[in-house]
Write a protein that holds these residues in place. Sequence first.
Motif, short mmCIF file in Angstrom:
data_model
loop_
_atom_site.label_atom_id
_atom_site.label_comp_id
_atom_site.label_asym_id
_atom_site.label_seq_id
_atom_site.Cartn_x
_atom_site.Cartn_y
_atom_site.Cartn_z
N UNK A 159 -5.05 -2.37 -0.21
CA UNK A 159 -5.57 -3.74 -0.23
C UNK A 159 -6.95 -3.77 0.43
N UNK A 160 -7.90 -4.40 -0.25
CA UNK A 160 -9.25 -4.56 0.28
C UNK A 160 -9.40 -6.01 0.75
N UNK A 175 -9.02 1.46 -10.64
CA UNK A 175 -9.08 0.03 -10.95
C UNK A 175 -9.07 -0.68 -9.61
N UNK A 176 -10.17 -1.31 -9.24
CA UNK A 176 -10.34 -1.90 -7.92
C UNK A 176 -10.20 -3.41 -7.94
N UNK A 177 -9.53 -3.93 -8.97
CA UNK A 177 -9.52 -5.39 -9.17
C UNK A 177 -8.12 -5.90 -9.49
N UNK A 229 -8.46 -7.94 -3.20
CA UNK A 229 -7.92 -7.24 -4.36
C UNK A 229 -7.26 -5.93 -3.91
N UNK A 230 -6.33 -5.45 -4.76
CA UNK A 230 -5.75 -4.13 -4.55
C UNK A 230 -6.55 -3.10 -5.33
N UNK A 231 -6.68 -1.91 -4.75
CA UNK A 231 -7.49 -0.85 -5.35
C UNK A 231 -6.61 0.35 -5.69
N UNK A 266 0.83 -1.20 0.00
CA UNK A 266 0.00 0.00 0.00
C UNK A 266 0.87 1.26 0.00
N UNK A 267 0.37 2.32 -0.66
CA UNK A 267 1.12 3.57 -0.69
C UNK A 267 0.24 4.71 -1.17
#
Length: 296
Positions: free
Chosen positions: A203-204, A224-226, A209-211, A121-122
Amino acid sequence: VSIVDGDAFNFTATTDDGSAVVVAQGGSTVSDGDTFTAGTYSITFDSTDGINAASTITINLEVVAPGLFFEELSSAVSNLVNGAVITGGVFVKTNSNGFTKVDVNSDGIIQFSGLNPVNAEFTLSFWFRPDENFGSGHNYVLGKVAAGSEPNTEFRIAMAKTGSGYTQLKPILGGMWTSTPTATSTNAFTIGNWYHCAITYKYNSSTSKYELRTYIDGAPGGSNLNLTYSLLTAFKNNRGFGIGKMVNGGSTLGTTLLCSFDSIQLGDGIVLTDSQIAAIYAQTNRQMSIATASGL
């Protein structure tokens, strides 16, 4: 072990058998109560269990600084080439090939464990000023090109002027290539004006998935949330981050157009919200850090 630049790291310089504990950076010893700036420190001590012979153990302490302004690092100044200058804390590309770079590892920007970044994450945040007219294509101004044949390792930051005359953040990240989301300002592209840009990656846990989200001038852009991989792995093998152009192995790649940057920062492990990014844009002096915004 990692702490944030400015936080306290307290240690007791004794051991059960009275042997010395040495904390050092680059061979220079530091003491309890000293200020730990961004960088990597070694903690060395002897260990014995009363049966086995004493052995020396070294632990690395990494001090990271989320929100560090890239253009104010000493490495950015020392790496200036081709007429680029840093004046008043602002990077100015005065020549078509003007460039500098920082190292996201040795400059304490991203935490690493071996080759791998610790966090996925960033938040990336920066202010951009066009100093001449831009076209609508990918005018690469920051970041790096994928190293070798590793997949999903692009970290290219481009800026553009849309066909209708607006400023656009137009990155190429990971394996998305030209499908990477963009963000277009409601403010017209004007030479000499400052525009704030940001990218977040989170990260969700609900979706696994990463968003990815993009922003310009305080407003959300495309997303892009997938996604399924860390974008920061782009820096595993080549840890240079270019300013003015991109790092491309041992050379550079990017636009020849003139532009300036202020308060370039990457918050490793910090994901700002929409309102926190809007707060960075709303300030008057372009100096709010990611670390400060994260507390709002």
